[in-house]
Write a protein that holds these residues in place. Structure first.
Motif, mmCIF file in Angstrom:
data_model
loop_
_atom_site.group_PDB
_atom_site.id
_atom_site.type_symbol
_atom_site.label_atom_id
_atom_site.label_comp_id
_atom_site.label_asym_id
_atom_site.label_seq_id
_atom_site.Cartn_x
_atom_site.Cartn_y
_atom_site.Cartn_z
ATOM 1 N N ASN A 157 0.839 -1.191 0.000
ATOM 2 C CA ASN A 157 0.000 0.000 0.000
ATOM 3 C C ASN A 157 0.876 1.245 0.000
ATOM 4 O OD1 ASN A 157 -1.691 2.233 1.073
ATOM 5 N ND2 ASN A 157 -3.224 0.630 1.317
ATOM 6 N N PRO A 158 0.669 2.144 -0.968
ATOM 7 C CA PRO A 158 1.559 3.302 -1.076
ATOM 8 C C PRO A 158 1.167 4.489 -0.190
ATOM 9 C CG PRO A 158 0.015 3.304 -2.899
ATOM 10 C CD PRO A 158 -0.279 2.061 -2.103
ATOM 11 N N ASP A 159 -0.060 4.513 0.329
ATOM 12 C CA ASP A 159 -0.555 5.735 0.940
ATOM 13 C C ASP A 159 -0.913 5.632 2.424
ATOM 14 O OD1 ASP A 159 -0.535 7.228 -1.527
ATOM 15 O OD2 ASP A 159 -2.291 6.057 -2.134
ATOM 16 N N HIS A 160 -1.401 4.499 2.874
ATOM 17 C CA HIS A 160 -1.926 4.400 4.234
ATOM 18 C C HIS A 160 -0.817 4.627 5.266
ATOM 19 C CE1 HIS A 160 -4.263 3.078 7.656
ATOM 20 N NE2 HIS A 160 -5.317 2.938 6.874
ATOM 21 N N PRO A 161 -1.061 5.463 6.273
ATOM 22 C CA PRO A 161 -0.008 5.738 7.268
ATOM 23 C C PRO A 161 0.436 4.500 8.041
ATOM 24 C CG PRO A 161 -2.109 6.720 7.913
ATOM 25 C CD PRO A 161 -2.266 6.273 6.509
ATOM 26 N N PHE A 162 -0.390 3.454 8.089
ATOM 27 C CA PHE A 162 -0.013 2.208 8.751
ATOM 28 C C PHE A 162 0.243 1.100 7.724
ATOM 29 C CE2 PHE A 162 -2.295 4.591 11.961
ATOM 30 C CZ PHE A 162 -1.551 4.375 13.106
ATOM 31 N N ARG A 163 0.740 1.476 6.547
ATOM 32 C CA ARG A 163 0.834 0.544 5.435
ATOM 33 C C ARG A 163 1.747 -0.658 5.730
ATOM 34 N NH1 ARG A 163 2.922 5.383 4.194
ATOM 35 N NH2 ARG A 163 5.177 5.614 3.840
ATOM 36 N N HIS A 164 2.695 -0.507 6.659
ATOM 37 C CA HIS A 164 3.642 -1.598 6.903
ATOM 38 C C HIS A 164 3.047 -2.713 7.753
ATOM 39 C CE1 HIS A 164 6.747 0.656 4.934
ATOM 40 N NE2 HIS A 164 6.675 1.651 5.800
ATOM 41 N N ILE A 165 1.928 -2.458 8.417
ATOM 42 C CA ILE A 165 1.329 -3.519 9.241
ATOM 43 C C ILE A 165 -0.099 -3.833 8.801
ATOM 44 C CG2 ILE A 165 2.751 -3.056 11.272
ATOM 45 C CD1 ILE A 165 0.338 -1.564 12.460
ATOM 46 N N LEU A 166 -0.454 -3.443 7.571
ATOM 47 C CA LEU A 166 -1.804 -3.728 7.082
ATOM 48 C C LEU A 166 -2.093 -5.223 7.029
ATOM 49 C CD1 LEU A 166 -2.223 -1.126 4.195
ATOM 50 C CD2 LEU A 166 -3.458 -1.190 6.356
#
Length: 334
Positions: A135-144
């Motif tokens: 995910n390029p945009d979500h602020p929590f993209r690394h733990i989605l």
């Protein structure tokens, strides 16, 4: 970090070794309707006798105008004068529903809850949507990835009857102004930014923001401290509640968090069952599923009191103690 997690890695990190995951079953909302009908049958109650219905979900089939609740009441055959009450709530939704039910002038209350993350995080082909992996945009993209890894599909329903002599009690808190002895808890715990009026899906980046993400450290803090606050509030309301109730059904956030709470609260294993390792986090239906299993197994019987204690996104938390009424146990859990 970069790279791909294997199923073995995910099980080791989360402590979850099984899932309740069935997009084909839950793609049809009639599955939810059938669960509600079964609850009424088990309570030997007709739709005409129901004078309040609360629908609890954080994954509605239709997001506008509470159409899930209108459809459900119509399909069950609830009389038109009964107001649909739909609560957009997560893991502590049952506490909110009980808090509302306790303030209603209603004798027979039907609570229906469901959580269907498989419909949000898998495609028709059965592959995880790319946005949860990259995910390029979500602020929590690394733990989605933890959202579809932890949360599971489930539907449950509960029937409440008001008796002439009330014996149960409930507590509820939003924790927005004060969290225990400290300042209010402001993090919503679950972050889902896209799709509303503030970020409609036609705007750039809104689609990649329309995914569920947990604020990991905040979830751990709120669950651990919130469950202990529930425990202390229950002790204040009923000092001998631990010995009084047959079972304590706690929110099944994750195996590690459950174990930590049980240790801190000194709960014996036979008092508080768990199913998170086998089923994942069923959100609001999880505690109802625990009770359902106990009723079917004969562990809990009519007249015995049980306790529910939950915390969840909002943030909110609550607990309640109620006696078990007569139940016709014919259906096996799915």
């Amino acid at each position: 970090t970069e790279g791909t997690l294997s199923g073995t890695d995910i099980s080791r990190i989360l402590g979850i070794f099984g899932k309740s995951w069935e997009p084909d079953l839950f793609r049809d909302s009639a599955t939810i309707t059938q669960v509600a009908r079964q609850a009424l049958l088990s309570a030997q109650m007709s739709p005409a006798e129901v004078d309040a219905v609360l629908i609890v979900t954080c994954t509605p089939y239709e997001i506008m105008l509470d159409q899930d609740s209108f459809r459900l009441l119509r399909e069950i055959g609830i009389p038109d004068h009964v107001v649909p009450i739909q609560l957009g709530a997560g893991c502590a939704g049952l506490a909110r529903a009980i808090g509302i039910a306790s303030q209603l002038q209603a004798n027979n209350v039907l609570i229906v809850s469901y959580n269907v993350p498989s419909l949000l995080s898998e495609s028709d082909a059965g592959a995880m949507v790319d946005l949860y992996r990259d995910n390029p945009d979500h602020p929590f993209r690394h733990i989605l990835w933890t959202s579809p890894a932890i949360f599971s599909d489930a539907a449950a329903a509960l029937v409440l009857r008001r008796t002439e002599k009330a014996t149960g009690f409930s507590i509820y808190s939003r924790d927005s102004l004060r969290f225990g002895d400290g300042p209010g808890f402001l993090d919503p715990l679950i972050h889902y930014y896209g799709g509303g009026a503030s970020r409609p899906l036609h705007q750039q980046g809104a689609v990649s923001s329309a995914v569920y993400a947990m604020a990991g450290d905040q979830v751990k803090r709120y669950y651990t401290d919130g469950m202990m606050l529930n425990h202390h509030n229950l002790e204040e309301a009923c000092p001998d509640y631990l010995s009084k109730v047959k079972r304590i059904y706690t929110h099944q956030a994750s195996p590690a968090l459950i174990a930590e709470f049980m240790s801190r609260a000194h709960l014996p294993p036979n008092k508080a069952p768990t199913n998170a390792a086998q089923l994942g986090n069923l959100v609001t239906p999880c505690t109802m599923r625990l009770m359902h299993d106990d009723v079917l197994a004969g562990v809990v019987n009519e007249g015995e009191e049980v306790c529910f204690s939950v915390v969840g996104a909002g943030p909110e938390r609550g607990a309640f103690v109620l006696p078990v009424g007569p139940i016709q146990t014919t259906a096996q859990p799915n």
